[in-house]
Motif scaffolding. Structure first.
Motif, PDB file in Angstrom:
ATOM      1  N   TRP A 215       0.789  -1.443  -0.231  1.00 45.46           N
ATOM      2  CA  TRP A 215      -0.120  -0.459  -0.068  1.00 45.46           C
ATOM      3  C   TRP A 215       0.919   1.305  -0.026  1.00 45.46           C
ATOM      4  CZ3 TRP A 215      -4.257   1.381  -1.377  1.00 45.46           C
ATOM      5  CH2 TRP A 215      -5.556   2.446  -0.801  1.00 45.46           C
ATOM      6  N   GLY A 216       1.942   1.105   1.073  1.00 45.86           N
ATOM      7  CA  GLY A 216       3.026   2.582   0.621  1.00 45.86           C
ATOM      8  C   GLY A 216       3.678   2.143  -1.155  1.00 45.86           C
ATOM      9  N   MET A 217       3.624   1.527  -1.130  1.00 49.53           N
ATOM     10  CA  MET A 217       4.447   1.804  -3.033  1.00 49.53           C
ATOM     11  C   MET A 217       3.215   2.242  -3.603  1.00 49.53           C
ATOM     12  SD  MET A 217       7.399   0.792  -2.669  1.00 49.53           S
ATOM     13  CE  MET A 217       7.812   1.671  -1.331  1.00 49.53           C
ATOM     14  N   PHE A 218       1.750   1.675  -2.895  1.00 51.11           N
ATOM     15  CA  PHE A 218       0.791   3.024  -4.114  1.00 51.11           C
ATOM     16  C   PHE A 218       0.413   3.771  -3.802  1.00 51.11           C
ATOM     17  CE2 PHE A 218      -3.449   4.219  -4.186  1.00 51.11           C
ATOM     18  CZ  PHE A 218      -3.753   3.449  -5.246  1.00 51.11           C
ATOM     19  N   GLY A 219       1.073   4.891  -2.612  1.00 51.53           N
ATOM     20  CA  GLY A 219       0.854   5.898  -2.286  1.00 51.53           C
ATOM     21  C   GLY A 219       1.588   6.628  -2.931  1.00 51.53           C
ATOM     22  N   THR A 307      -6.117   4.492 -14.456  1.00 54.51           N
ATOM     23  CA  THR A 307      -7.744   5.046 -13.942  1.00 54.51           C
ATOM     24  C   THR A 307      -8.394   3.627 -13.360  1.00 54.51           C
ATOM     25  OG1 THR A 307      -8.148   6.864 -15.519  1.00 54.51           O
ATOM     26  CG2 THR A 307      -9.512   5.701 -14.638  1.00 54.51           C
ATOM     27  N   PHE A 308      -7.913   2.439 -14.518  1.00 47.69           N
ATOM     28  CA  PHE A 308      -8.408   1.094 -13.959  1.00 47.69           C
ATOM     29  C   PHE A 308      -7.677   0.498 -13.033  1.00 47.69           C
ATOM     30  CE2 PHE A 308     -11.360   1.256 -18.031  1.00 47.69           C
ATOM     31  CZ  PHE A 308     -12.189  -0.143 -17.074  1.00 47.69           C
ATOM     32  N   GLY A 309      -6.599   0.723 -12.227  1.00 42.08           N
ATOM     33  CA  GLY A 309      -5.623   0.006 -11.940  1.00 42.08           C
ATOM     34  C   GLY A 309      -6.118   0.581 -10.619  1.00 42.08           C
ATOM     35  N   GLN A 310      -5.745   2.111 -10.277  1.00 39.52           N
ATOM     36  CA  GLN A 310      -5.803   2.530  -9.551  1.00 39.52           C
ATOM     37  C   GLN A 310      -7.300   2.470  -8.820  1.00 39.52           C
ATOM     38  OE1 GLN A 310      -5.662   7.578  -7.683  1.00 39.52           O
ATOM     39  NE2 GLN A 310      -5.314   6.910  -9.884  1.00 39.52           N
ATOM     40  N   SER A 311      -8.049   2.327  -9.486  1.00 41.53           N
ATOM     41  CA  SER A 311     -10.243   2.485  -8.438  1.00 41.53           C
ATOM     42  C   SER A 311      -9.996   1.354  -8.340  1.00 41.53           C
ATOM     43  CB  SER A 311     -10.979   2.504  -9.919  1.00 41.53           C
ATOM     44  OG  SER A 311     -10.266   1.474 -10.945  1.00 41.53           O
ATOM     45  N   VAL A 312      -9.273  -0.577  -8.711  1.00 38.79           N
ATOM     46  CA  VAL A 312      -9.680  -1.783  -8.906  1.00 38.79           C
ATOM     47  C   VAL A 312      -8.343  -1.475  -7.232  1.00 38.79           C
ATOM     48  CG1 VAL A 312      -8.860  -3.862  -8.841  1.00 38.79           C
ATOM     49  CG2 VAL A 312     -10.004  -2.374 -11.199  1.00 38.79           C
ATOM     50  N   LEU A 313      -6.606  -1.237  -7.512  1.00 42.92           N
ATOM     51  CA  LEU A 313      -6.133  -1.537  -6.554  1.00 42.92           C
ATOM     52  C   LEU A 313      -6.700  -0.611  -5.009  1.00 42.92           C
ATOM     53  CD1 LEU A 313      -3.248  -1.703  -7.553  1.00 42.92           C
ATOM     54  CD2 LEU A 313      -4.283  -3.581  -7.284  1.00 42.92           C
ATOM     55  N   ARG A 314      -7.315   0.650  -5.055  1.00 40.00           N
ATOM     56  CA  ARG A 314      -7.900   1.284  -3.689  1.00 40.00           C
ATOM     57  C   ARG A 314      -8.831   0.278  -3.058  1.00 40.00           C
ATOM     58  NH1 ARG A 314      -6.399   6.325  -3.231  1.00 40.00           N
ATOM     59  NH2 ARG A 314      -5.237   7.950  -4.238  1.00 40.00           N
ATOM     60  N   VAL A 315      -9.874  -0.188  -3.599  1.00 37.64           N
ATOM     61  CA  VAL A 315     -10.750  -1.577  -3.368  1.00 37.64           C
ATOM     62  C   VAL A 315     -10.077  -2.752  -2.847  1.00 37.64           C
ATOM     63  CG1 VAL A 315     -12.715  -2.625  -3.915  1.00 37.64           C
ATOM     64  CG2 VAL A 315     -12.570  -0.682  -4.606  1.00 37.64           C
ATOM     65  N   VAL A 316      -9.685  -3.033  -3.724  1.00 35.87           N
ATOM     66  CA  VAL A 316      -9.341  -5.056  -3.170  1.00 35.87           C
ATOM     67  C   VAL A 316      -7.416  -4.206  -1.937  1.00 35.87           C
ATOM     68  CG1 VAL A 316      -9.934  -5.835  -5.068  1.00 35.87           C
ATOM     69  CG2 VAL A 316      -7.621  -4.882  -4.820  1.00 35.87           C
ATOM     70  N   MET A 317      -7.267  -3.580  -2.408  1.00 34.88           N
ATOM     71  CA  MET A 317      -6.309  -3.581  -0.989  1.00 34.88           C
ATOM     72  C   MET A 317      -6.679  -3.103   0.308  1.00 34.88           C
ATOM     73  SD  MET A 317      -2.397  -1.798  -3.313  1.00 34.88           S
ATOM     74  CE  MET A 317      -1.417  -2.710  -3.526  1.00 34.88           C
ATOM     75  N   ASN A 318      -7.491  -1.977   0.330  1.00 33.76           N
ATOM     76  CA  ASN A 318      -8.418  -1.824   1.408  1.00 33.76           C
ATOM     77  C   ASN A 318      -9.385  -3.398   1.449  1.00 33.76           C
ATOM     78  OD1 ASN A 318      -7.827   1.074   2.818  1.00 33.76           O
ATOM     79  ND2 ASN A 318      -8.065   1.724   0.430  1.00 33.76           N
ATOM     80  N   SER A 319     -10.048  -3.844   0.789  1.00 33.49           N
ATOM     81  CA  SER A 319     -10.135  -4.849   1.729  1.00 33.49           C
ATOM     82  C   SER A 319      -9.962  -5.901   2.212  1.00 33.49           C
ATOM     83  CB  SER A 319     -11.616  -5.663  -0.084  1.00 33.49           C
ATOM     84  OG  SER A 319     -12.044  -6.617   0.558  1.00 33.49           O
ATOM     85  N   GLN A 320      -8.555  -6.286   1.989  1.00 33.10           N
ATOM     86  CA  GLN A 320      -7.693  -7.002   2.625  1.00 33.10           C
ATOM     87  C   GLN A 320      -7.201  -6.898   3.513  1.00 33.10           C
ATOM     88  OE1 GLN A 320      -6.069 -10.460   0.674  1.00 33.10           O
ATOM     89  NE2 GLN A 320      -8.657 -10.142   0.771  1.00 33.10           N
ATOM     90  N   MET A 321      -6.842  -5.517   4.038  1.00 34.25           N
ATOM     91  CA  MET A 321      -6.461  -4.675   5.145  1.00 34.25           C
ATOM     92  C   MET A 321      -7.731  -5.071   6.145  1.00 34.25           C
ATOM     93  SD  MET A 321      -4.297  -1.768   4.505  1.00 34.25           S
ATOM     94  CE  MET A 321      -4.981  -0.596   2.714  1.00 34.25           C
ATOM     95  N   ILE A 340      -0.202   6.092   5.880  1.00 26.07           N
ATOM     96  CA  ILE A 340       1.123   5.554   5.066  1.00 26.07           C
ATOM     97  C   ILE A 340       0.468   6.261   3.585  1.00 26.07           C
ATOM     98  CG2 ILE A 340       1.520   3.419   3.347  1.00 26.07           C
ATOM     99  CD1 ILE A 340       0.279   1.609   6.156  1.00 26.07           C
ATOM    100  N   VAL A 341      -0.895   6.150   3.431  1.00 29.91           N
ATOM    101  CA  VAL A 341      -0.839   7.383   2.046  1.00 29.91           C
ATOM    102  C   VAL A 341      -0.472   8.808   2.086  1.00 29.91           C
ATOM    103  CG1 VAL A 341      -2.278   8.308   0.488  1.00 29.91           C
ATOM    104  CG2 VAL A 341      -2.660   6.269   1.180  1.00 29.91           C
ATOM    105  N   SER A 342      -0.430   9.142   3.900  1.00 29.09           N
ATOM    106  CA  SER A 342      -0.733  10.338   4.068  1.00 29.09           C
ATOM    107  C   SER A 342       1.400  10.143   3.537  1.00 29.09           C
ATOM    108  CB  SER A 342      -0.730  11.151   5.295  1.00 29.09           C
ATOM    109  OG  SER A 342      -1.918  10.832   5.460  1.00 29.09           O
ATOM    110  N   VAL A 369       8.485   1.981 -10.920  1.00 32.50           N
ATOM    111  CA  VAL A 369       9.583   1.512 -10.239  1.00 32.50           C
ATOM    112  C   VAL A 369       9.119   1.449  -8.633  1.00 32.50           C
ATOM    113  CG1 VAL A 369      11.529   1.786  -9.274  1.00 32.50           C
ATOM    114  CG2 VAL A 369      11.238   2.561 -11.331  1.00 32.50           C
ATOM    115  N   PHE A 370       8.244   2.111  -8.239  1.00 30.12           N
ATOM    116  CA  PHE A 370       8.032   1.894  -7.637  1.00 30.12           C
ATOM    117  C   PHE A 370       6.430   0.557  -7.263  1.00 30.12           C
ATOM    118  CE2 PHE A 370       8.335   6.725  -5.670  1.00 30.12           C
ATOM    119  CZ  PHE A 370       9.656   6.394  -5.161  1.00 30.12           C
ATOM    120  N   LEU A 371       5.847   0.933  -8.227  1.00 32.28           N
ATOM    121  CA  LEU A 371       4.713   0.146  -8.233  1.00 32.28           C
ATOM    122  C   LEU A 371       5.346  -1.475  -8.573  1.00 32.28           C
ATOM    123  CD1 LEU A 371       2.310   2.084 -10.475  1.00 32.28           C
ATOM    124  CD2 LEU A 371       2.244   0.480  -8.156  1.00 32.28           C
TER     125      LEU A 371
END
Length: 399
Positions: A215-219, A307-321, A340-342, A369-371
Motif C-alpha cells: 500500500w505504501g508503494m501504491f501511495g 485509471t482502472f488500476g488505481q480504482s481496482v487497487l484502492r478497493v481490493v487493497m483496503n478490503s484485504q486490510m 501510510i498514504v499521507s 518503479v514503486f509499483l
C-alpha cells in the motif's frame, strides 16, 4: 442498498466532490504566490505530513467513541482549512490552511470503516468498498467541471465553494448520519494520544506488513504523479485549467463505470482479491510508463490503464486490510492505511518536483518503479498467506 449505506456514501460524495473541484485549479492558484513547481508539491506535502499524524488517532477514536462524531469533526476541520486557504495572501497562510485540514484528516478512512461495519462477507465487503470508489469517480466527473468553471470566474472561488460544501456536509451528517459501529465492537483498550502508537502496532502486526508495504508503494506512485500531473499536461500538451478539468472528468467517468458495474459483475466475480492486487499493480505500472513517454496516443492508453488500476487497487487493497483486522480496530486499520498514504504523499511530492525540474516525465517513470516493488512484495507474500479472508475472522492478533 440500505439507508445507512446510502447516507455514508452521500457524506463521502460531498467530500470527494470538493476534492474534485480544487484539483484542476490548485497548481494555478499556488502559482500566484510562487512560480516554482516545488511550491505546489511542498504544499501537498505539508497537508500529508499533518494527516499522517492524525489519521490513525482519529481511526482509534472512531473505534472507541463511534464513527459519527469522528466523521463530523473531520469534515468541520476540512471546511475551516479551505476557508483559510481561500483567504490566503501568502504561501504561509496557504500552509496554515492545509495543516488545519490535515490535522483532522479522517473523512475517508472513518467512512470506509463505517460502511464496512455493515458487511456480512468478503464479496459484500468488496462491493461496498467499490461503491466508495464509484463515489470517487462520480465526484471526479462533476467536481473538475465545476472547478474549471469557477476557476474562470475567480481563482479563489473554487476554494470558497469547497469550504462551504464541507460545512453543509457536516450539518447533514449531524442531523441524518447514524452510528454504524456496533457496541460489542467498541474499542476497549486505553487510548494513547501519541500519534505514533498506532503505527507501532502496525509494525507489530506481522501478517499485515506486506499489505502495508505494498500500500505504501501504491501511495508513493500516486503521490509522485498527482502533484505534478497538471503541470506535466501543460508542458507535454499545452493544456490549461479547462482541458485538465475535462481530463479529470473523463477519468471520473471511466472510474465510476468500473466501480458501479465492473467491480461487482466482473472483477470480483472473475478474480480473487489477491490476484487483482497483483496483476492490477502490474497494469498500473505499465500505464505510468506509457504516460511518461509523452506521446498523445500512448498517453490515452496509459491514462486508461492507470485509471482502472488505481480504482481496482484502492478497493481490493483496503478490503484485504479490513479482512485481516480485528473488528474492534477496524477504524484504526483504516486510519493507518490513510496515514501510510499521507506519509508517502508528504515524501513523494518533494522529490517529484525535483524530478519534474530535471525532466517532466521522470515522476511517472519513478511511479512505475514503486509499483514494480509493490508487485514483488505482493507476489512474495501471496506464496505463504491465505488467498481469501473472512472479514469476521481476522487473522492478526489483537495488540
Amino acid at each position: 442498498m440500505d439507508r445507512v449505506r446510502l447516507l455514508v456514501l452521500l457524506t463521502v460524495f460531498v467530500d470527494i466532490l470538493g476534492l474534485g473541484v480544487v484539483i484542476p485549479v490548485l497548481p494555478f492558484y499556488v502559482e500566484r504566490f510562487s512560480n516554482s513547481p516545488q511550491a505546489v508539491t511542498t504544499l501537498i506535502a505539508v497537508y500529508a505530513a499533518a494527516s499522517f499524524l492524525s489519521a490513525p488517532l482519529i481511526g482509534v477514536l472512531s473505534d472507541k467513541y463511534g464513527r459519527r462524531p469522528a466523521l463530523i469533526g473531520s469534515i468541520l476541520s476540512t471546511s475551516l482549512g479551505w476557508f483559510i486557504f481561500a483567504s490566503g495572501k501568502s504561501l504561509l497562510v496557504l500552509y496554515v490552511g492545509r495543516i488545519i485540514d490535515g490535522l483532522a484528516a479522517g473523512n475517508l478512512p472513518v467512512a470506509q470503516a463505517a460502511i464496512t461495519d455493515t458487511v456480512k462477507d468478503e464479496k459484500e465487503r468488496g462491493q461496498v468498498l467499490g461503491y466508495v470508489g464509484a463515489i470517487f469517480g462520480i465526484g471526479f466527473i462533476i467536481g473538475p467541471a465545476i472547478g474549471g468553471a469557477l476557476g474562470h470566474l475567480s481563482v479563489t472561488l473554487p476554494f470558497w465553494f469547497v469550504g462551504a460544501l464541507a460545512a453543509v456536509n457536516a450539518v447533514l451528517a449531524y442531523f441524518f448520519l447514524p452510528e454504524t459501529r456496533k457496541q460489542q465492537e467498541a474499542h476497549t483498550h486505553p487510548i494513547s494520544l501519541n500519534p505514533f502508537s498506532p503505527m507501532k502496532r502496525a509494525i507489530q502486526q506481522k501478517d499485515m506488513c506486506s499489505n502495508y508495504l505494498a500500500w505504501g508503494m501504491f501511495g508513493l506512485a500516486v503521490a509522485s504523479t498527482q502533484s505534478v500531473y497538471a503541470l506535466f499536461l501543460n508542458v507535454a500538451f499545452g493544456w490549461e485549467e479547462f482541458m485538465v478539468g475535462l481530463l479529470f472528468m473523463a477519468t471520473g467517468i471511466v472510474l465510476a463505470v468500473n466501480q458501479v458495474f465492473a467491480m461487482r459483475n466482473f472483477w470480483l466475480k472473475k478474480f480473487t482479491e489477491p490476484k487483482l492486487e497483483l496483476w492490477m499493480t502490474a497494469a498500473f505500472a505499465f500505464g505510468y510508463v506509457l504516460i511518461g513517454v509523452a506521446s498523445f496516443p500512448l498517453f490515452i492508453v496509459g491514462a486508461i490503464l492507470t485509471t482502472f488500476g488505481q480504482s481496482v487497487l484502492r478497493v481490493v487493497m483496503n478490503s484485504q486490510m479490513i479482512a485481516k483486522s480485528n473488528p474492534t480496530r477496524r477504524g484504526e486499520v483504516m486510519g493507518i492505511s490513510a496515514s501510510i498514504v499521507s506519509l508517502t504523499a508528504a515524501i513523494a511530492p518533494l522529490f517529484a518536483g525535483w524530478l519534474f525540474d530535471l525532466r517532466p516525465s521522470l515522476p511517472f517513470f519513478a511511479a512505475a518503479v514503486f509499483l514494480g516493488i509493490g508487485f514483488f512484495i505482493l507476489y512474495s507474500a501471496q506464496k505463504t498467506l491465505p488467498t481469501t479472508l473472512d472479514p469476521r475472522q481476522p487473522v492478526v492478533s489483537e495488540i
